[in-house]
Design an enzyme around this catalytic site. Structure first.
Site, PDB file in Angstrom:
ATOM      1  N   ARG A 109      11.988  -9.335 -74.342  1.00  0.00           N
ATOM      2  CA  ARG A 109      12.099 -10.713 -73.844  1.00  0.00           C
ATOM      3  C   ARG A 109      10.958 -10.952 -72.875  1.00  0.00           C
ATOM      4  NH1 ARG A 109      16.804 -14.383 -71.194  1.00  0.00           N
ATOM      5  NH2 ARG A 109      17.323 -14.455 -73.396  1.00  0.00           N
ATOM      6  N   HIS A 136      13.504 -18.274 -80.042  1.00  0.00           N
ATOM      7  CA  HIS A 136      14.671 -17.498 -79.595  1.00  0.00           C
ATOM      8  C   HIS A 136      15.502 -17.124 -80.831  1.00  0.00           C
ATOM      9  CE1 HIS A 136      17.479 -15.745 -76.981  1.00  0.00           C
ATOM     10  NE2 HIS A 136      17.934 -16.778 -76.317  1.00  0.00           N
ATOM     11  N   GLN A 139      19.224 -15.841 -80.831  1.00  0.00           N
ATOM     12  CA  GLN A 139      20.135 -16.923 -80.450  1.00  0.00           C
ATOM     13  C   GLN A 139      20.577 -17.714 -81.694  1.00  0.00           C
ATOM     14  OE1 GLN A 139      21.062 -17.919 -77.027  1.00  0.00           O
ATOM     15  NE2 GLN A 139      22.551 -19.088 -78.196  1.00  0.00           N
ATOM     16  N   ASP A 232      20.221 -27.580 -73.962  1.00  0.00           N
ATOM     17  CA  ASP A 232      19.705 -26.402 -73.252  1.00  0.00           C
ATOM     18  C   ASP A 232      19.216 -26.900 -71.894  1.00  0.00           C
ATOM     19  OD1 ASP A 232      18.621 -23.924 -72.564  1.00  0.00           O
ATOM     20  OD2 ASP A 232      16.906 -24.062 -73.932  1.00  0.00           O
ATOM     21  N   CYS A 273      23.237 -22.745 -75.348  1.00  0.00           N
ATOM     22  CA  CYS A 273      22.901 -21.317 -75.385  1.00  0.00           C
ATOM     23  C   CYS A 273      23.245 -20.622 -74.071  1.00  0.00           C
ATOM     24  CB  CYS A 273      21.429 -21.146 -75.721  1.00  0.00           C
ATOM     25  SG  CYS A 273      20.341 -22.078 -74.626  1.00  0.00           S
ATOM     26  N   ARG A 318      26.551 -13.709 -79.674  1.00  0.00           N
ATOM     27  CA  ARG A 318      25.242 -13.071 -79.463  1.00  0.00           C
ATOM     28  C   ARG A 318      25.355 -11.576 -79.761  1.00  0.00           C
ATOM     29  NH1 ARG A 318      21.489 -14.938 -76.198  1.00  0.00           N
ATOM     30  NH2 ARG A 318      20.202 -13.576 -77.463  1.00  0.00           N
TER      31      ARG A 318
HETATM   32  N1   CP Z   1      21.275 -17.556 -74.136  1.00  0.00           N
HETATM   33  C1   CP Z   1      20.588 -16.561 -73.549  1.00  0.00           C
HETATM   34  O1   CP Z   1      19.580 -16.075 -74.054  1.00  0.00           O
HETATM   35  O2   CP Z   1      21.135 -16.142 -72.383  1.00  0.00           O
HETATM   36  P1   CP Z   1      20.441 -15.128 -71.354  1.00  0.00           P
HETATM   37  O3   CP Z   1      19.212 -15.809 -70.817  1.00  0.00           O
HETATM   38  O4   CP Z   1      21.490 -14.897 -70.300  1.00  0.00           O
HETATM   39  O5   CP Z   1      20.083 -13.867 -72.085  1.00  0.00           O
HETATM   40  N1  NVA Z   2      15.019 -22.522 -72.869  1.00  0.00           N
HETATM   41  C1  NVA Z   2      15.659 -21.554 -72.016  1.00  0.00           C
HETATM   42  C2  NVA Z   2      16.584 -20.707 -72.809  1.00  0.00           C
HETATM   43  C3  NVA Z   2      17.383 -19.699 -72.035  1.00  0.00           C
HETATM   44  C4  NVA Z   2      18.295 -18.881 -72.876  1.00  0.00           C
HETATM   45  C5  NVA Z   2      14.605 -20.728 -71.309  1.00  0.00           C
HETATM   46  O1  NVA Z   2      13.638 -20.317 -71.964  1.00  0.00           O
HETATM   47  O2  NVA Z   2      14.729 -20.514 -70.112  1.00  0.00           O
END
Ligand code: CP
Ligand code: NVA
Length: 338
Positions: A109, A136, A139, A232, A273, A318
Site C-alpha cells: 500500500r 484500489h 477493495q 468515499d 469503503c 475485505r
Molecule cells: N477501505 C480501506 O482500504 O480501509 P483502510 O484504509 O483502513 O485499509
Molecule cells: N480514497 C481513499 C480511500 C481509503 C480507503 C484514500 O486513498 O485515502
C-alpha cells in the site's frame, strides 16, 4: 506443475484479471466466507511467508491481510515504511529482489502505482495492491461481493458514486463496473470527473460488457433508479491540504436522506469503503467542524447508521476476498480454467 490459472500472478490493478476471473474470485471468496463461518480449515498457504508493506495508514487492509494470511496457514510480517530502508536508502528494485528471496507474496500500500508494478517486476513473487493513488483493486472484490450478496447478481446493477470522482476508489469502481457489466454513474462537480485516460479505459470495457457509464454533476438526477449509493472520503491520503476546497465543492454531493429518497428505490443500499467522516468523533472530523462548521462530510450520520448501510459488511468482506486472491495466486489450487 501448475494447476491454477491464477498461480504466480499479481493483482496490481483491476484489468489484470478478466471479467470471468474477477467473478471467479468473488465467488471463491463467498465460498471461503462460508468455510470460515463453519469453522472448516482452509490452510492453502501452509508455511508461506507474506510481506505486508505499508507506506500509508490502514485499518481494514492491514487487518484483512493479516487475518487472511493466518487463516490460510501463512505467516504475515508487517513492514512499515518508516521501519525499513525501502526507497530511502535502498531502491525499490533492490528491495523487491530482497523481498522476493525471503517472502512468497507481497502486499503493498502506498502512493505510486509504478512502485507496486516494480515490486512485482523485480521480486518474482505475486504482489497484491492494497491501494495506490490510482487504484484500489482488492477493495473492488469486497464491494462487488457485497453487492452480489444483497442484490443477488452483479450484471445490470445501477451504481452511483458520489464525491471525488478522480480518486483511487472512483477510478476502480468505474473500470471494474465496466468490466463486470455494472452501470456506473460518477456524480461529482465537473472539475472532479474521472481523468480522460480512466474514462477511455472504462469505455473500452463497457463496450464489451454492455455497461452504461455516465458522468453527472447533478446529485438529484444521478440518484434516480440507483441500486447502490457509494461514497468515499473527499480528501484522500496524501492530499490533506485540500480539505477546505473539497468541503466547499462537495457539500452538495453528501449522501443524505434526500439522496436516498431521490433514488425512488426502497431497496437501495449505501456503501462506503471506510474510514468515513459522518460525525465529529474523530480528530479530523472535530477539526473540520471547528474550522468550517461541517459536522458530517461525505455521508450524513443518519444514512450511515440507517438500515441502508452495508459498510461494515463490506469491511468484513475485505478479509474474505483478499483471502481468495492470496489463495488463488499462491496456493496452486486446482483452477485450470474459469
Ligand atoms: N477501505 C480501506 O482500504 O480501509 P483502510 O484504509 O483502513 O485499509
Ligand atoms: N480514497 C481513499 C480511500 C481509503 C480507503 C484514500 O486513498 O485515502
Amino acid at each position: 506443475m501448475t494447476f491454477s490459472i491464477f498461480q504466480g500472478r499479481s493483482f496490481l490493478k483491476e484489468i489484470d484479471f478478466t471479467k470471468d476471473e474477477l467473478n471467479y474470485l468473488i465467488d471463491f471468496a463467498a465460498h471461503l466466507k462460508e468455510l470460515k463461518q463453519n469453522n472448516i480449515p482452509h490452510r492453502y498457504l501452509e508455511g508461506k511467508n507474506i510481506a505486508l508493506l505499508f507506506e500509508k495508514s490502514s485499518t481494514r487492509t492491514r487487518a484483512a491481510f493479516t487475518v487472511a494470511s493466518t487463516d490460510l496457514g501463512a505467516n504475515p510480517e508487517f513492514l512499515g515504511a518508516n521501519d525499513i530502508q525501502f526507497g530511502k536508502k535502498e531502491s525499490v528494485e533492490d528491495s523487491a529482489k530482497v523481498f522476493g528471496r525471503m517472502f512468497d507474496g507481497i502486499e503493498f500500500r502506498g502512493f505510486s502505482q509504478e512502485v507496486v508494478e516494480d515490486l512485482a517486476k523485480y521480486s518474482g513473487v505475486p504482489v497484491w495492491n492494497g491501494l495506490t493513488d490510482d487504484w484500489h483493486p482488492t477493495q473492488m472484490l469486497a464491494d462487488f461481493l457485497t453487492m452480489k450478496e444483497n442484490i443477488g447478481h452483479i450484471e445490470g446493477i445501477n451504481l452511483v458514486y458520489y464525491g471525488d470522482g478522480r480518486n483511487n476508489v472512483a477510478n476502480s469502481l468505474f473500470v471494474t463496473g465496466a468490466i463486470l457489466g455494472v452501470n456506473v454513474t460518477i456524480c461529482s462537480p465537473e472539475s472532479l470527473f474521472p481523468a480522460q485516460d480512466v474514462q477511455e479505459l472504462a469505455d473500452k470495457y463497457a463496450k464489451e460488457s454492455g455497461s452504461v457509464l455516465k458522468l453527472e454533476a447533478d446529485p438529484m438526477i444521478a440518484a434516480k433508479g440507483a441500486d447502490v449509493l457509494y461514497t468515499d472520503v473527499w480528501v484522500s491520503m496524501g492530499e490533506e491540504d485540500k480539505f477546505k476546497e473539497r468541503i466547499e465543492l462537495l457539500l452538495p454531493y453528501q449522501i443524505n436522506m434526500d439522496i436516498i429518497k431521490a433514488t425512488e428505490n426502497d431497496n437501495v443500499i449505501f456503501m462506503h469503503c471506510l474510514p468515513a467522516f459522518h460525525d465529529t468523533k474523530t480528530v479530523i472530523g472535530q477539526e473540520m467542524a471547528d474550522k468550517y462548521g461541517v459536522k458530517e462530510m461525505e455521508v450524513s450520520d443518519e444514512v450511515f447508521n440507517s438500515e441502508y448501510g452495508r459498510q461494515f459488511d463490506q469491511a468484513e468482506n475485505r478479509m474474505h476476498t483478499i483471502k481468495a486472491v492470496m489463495a488463488a495466486t499462491l496456493g496452486n489450487l486446482f483452477i485450470p480454467k474459469v
